[in-house]
Every structure is written in structure tokens, then in C-alpha cells.
Design an enzyme around this catalytic site. Sequence first.
Site, PDB file in Angstrom:
ATOM      1  CG  ASP A  80       7.966   0.804   6.152  1.00 16.86           C
ATOM      2  OD1 ASP A  80       6.993   0.831   5.895  1.00 16.86           O
ATOM      3  OD2 ASP A  80       8.545   1.478   6.938  1.00 16.86           O
ATOM      4  CD  GLU A 142       3.676   4.399   8.858  1.00 15.31           C
ATOM      5  OE1 GLU A 142       2.728   5.096   9.424  1.00 15.31           O
ATOM      6  OE2 GLU A 142       4.362   3.525   9.119  1.00 15.31           O
TER       7      GLU A 142
END
Length: 386
Positions: A80, A142
Site C-alpha cells: 500500500d 502498513e
Amino acid sequence: MRLPGTIEKLSALISRNSISSVLPEYDQSNEAVIHLLANWCRDLGFEVVIMPVEGNPGKFNLLATLGTGSGGLVLSGHTDTVPCNPERWQSDPFTLTERDGRFYGLGTCDMKGFFALVLDAVEECLQHEFHQPLIILATADEESSMCGARALTLDTGPHGRYAIVGEPTSLKPVRMHKGIMMESIRLTGKAGHSSNPALGISAMDALHDVMGELKNLRLDLAQRYENAHFAVTTPTLNLGCVHGGDNPNRICATCELAFDLRALPGMNNDDLRNEIRRRLTPIAEQNRVELTYESLFPGIDPFEEARTSELVQMAEKLTGHTSDAVNYATEAPFLQKLGMETIILGPGNIDQAHQLDEYLAMDQITPCVDLIRDMIRHFCQTPAQS
């Protein structure tokens, strides 16, 4: 320089929007990135497992394994990115753009670029036998909840002996970082007309005392704990935001404070939470307010890998740099808890992360591929000594 394959992979990764955010209007699935990585790994001979992250629709982890054995190396990264402001970029953040010896795009540095370089390094190793497994781990979210790393268990996580988290460290090994807690304190009193304080109980007055005690805690922690490896050598406690009250002539009935606390290795987040409750409960009682204390997210533990570990020593040897400490947090503690020696080591500079016009410098590419290749050969392709 291994640019053609790198550019193709990095361009494809950057073009897939995988923003994660606590705000639903910005949050995106990472599924497209996971499937790209899965296909590339399968083409290289990896066995691939795609794992939905329970309770998080549209979020996935990937575990790709090449070879077998009881040891092996895990190369780990998150799929991400943070949100961005496309209108403020000099080029489209979702289109890989080469300019001035740099590759620009959202995630080039933090940290999709790592996966592209890992796959290039793997290709260089395929002609040699694998005596221990090589594992590529790709996680979800994350940048927001770390739900992907939190979902890893001894049953679902990688089974390696060593793990490298490829966050941008300018190819310098990092063996310790601070933890992070984000906490909320809500005080509830009683509203009333400000002309007569006896008509109410001011949550804002109570918050003044609470903030004072947290500042005392900050000073106490700085006196009790210090680690010279860090640029900021003590724990930090930041009073981040306050919300409360609704009018100057009304006694404030509710007030809320949010703060973060970054602990050093050797400190424990749960112990800190217990200390905060112990310190603040008497203050709430003295002010006759109700105190509600909660964590805004589960937190990340402080991380430290021993300087004497084989992984740290090999990273220092191959990079020529002494291992360091950083103030930001990563997924490293989650992998360490699975029983692996763990370090943070990857291409790009952390100063570019979360910035406008994020980029990966081209001069990081060849050194990174060479470094990963050498790590793979040492930990996966060197026969065990009898």
C-alpha cells in the site's frame, strides 16, 4: 544497469492505486498489486498463496516460496501507499516518470520499488540451487492499520530464519526502531451556565490537569530511558489534538485529547498504558469527571535486533555500513515475533516517503539488486556446513 525489466515492473506497480487510509473515501484495495506480484512470482517458479486479511474486505497478503528447508530468507514489504495530492505533483503520481536521474511516482520509494528490484535479483539467482527457501512476503495496509502484518501467525506467516523488511533506508541496515502508540483520553463532566461554576463540572479544567500529568510523564520517561543510537535519544510523547466544549459561556461537558508515545527498545507499550491509567485515574476522581481511555490502534512495539546476529553482521559486511537506529516504526516487530532475525534494509531515502513528487533515485537500483542477490546466495544458496 538493469533498467528494462525494472521499469516495466515498477511502472505496472505504480499504476495500480493501492492507497490505504483510515478515511474510507481514500482507502483502496491492494488486490491488483497482489495479483501482479503473484503472477510474476509464479513465472519465476515460486509457490504462491494469496491470503485475504480477515475482517478487512479488499485487503490481501501474499506469500511466495521458492525452495524448501528449515531456514531461509524472507524479503518483506507492504503493497500500500499513503494518500497523495495529485494536483500538487509535477507529474501523475500513478504514472512512472523518469526525470533527472530519478523515477517519480507514488510508492517508488515507499515501497513498491523494493519488489521490482527483488524480482530482478531473483532472476539472477535462478541458475543456482536453493538449499534453503526464499520467501517473498507482501502485506496490506502498513500505512494505516498494519492489518496485514498483524494477521500473520505461526500458521499463516512465513517460515524463514532471517527477514529483511525493504523500507527505504538508503541501503543502510537498520536494526532498531522506536515503537508507537496513539491513544485517546475522553473526559466527561457536566454542562452548565458559566455564570455559576457550581452548576456544572468542567471537563476542560480536568483536561488541563491531565495534560500537565502527561507532560510530567514525558519528563520522567526521558530521565528513566535513553538510547544513544537514536537521533532523538529519549522516548517522546506528543499532545497531538484536543476537542471539547461548544461555547464560551457554557461549562465544558466533554473534552478529548489524542496523543502519541514512541517508546525505545526495552520498553513495553502495555506497561506504558498501565502507567498512564495509574497516573490519570486519581486526577479524574479529584475533578469529579469520568475518564475513558482507549488506544486509537493496537500500536507497534519497539524493535531491536542484536548487533551480533548473523543477519546484521552480513548486512553490515555487504553494505559497508554500521547498522543504525531510526525513529519511525515498521513491520519488523511482527516478523521478529515469528522467530526470525530481522532487519530493515531497502532502496530509497526515507525523506522521500509520504512526500509530494516521491521518487527512487536511479543510482540505488544496481546496488540494491546486487545486495539482494548476495543476500539470497548467502542465506538460501550456500550449502549447510556439516
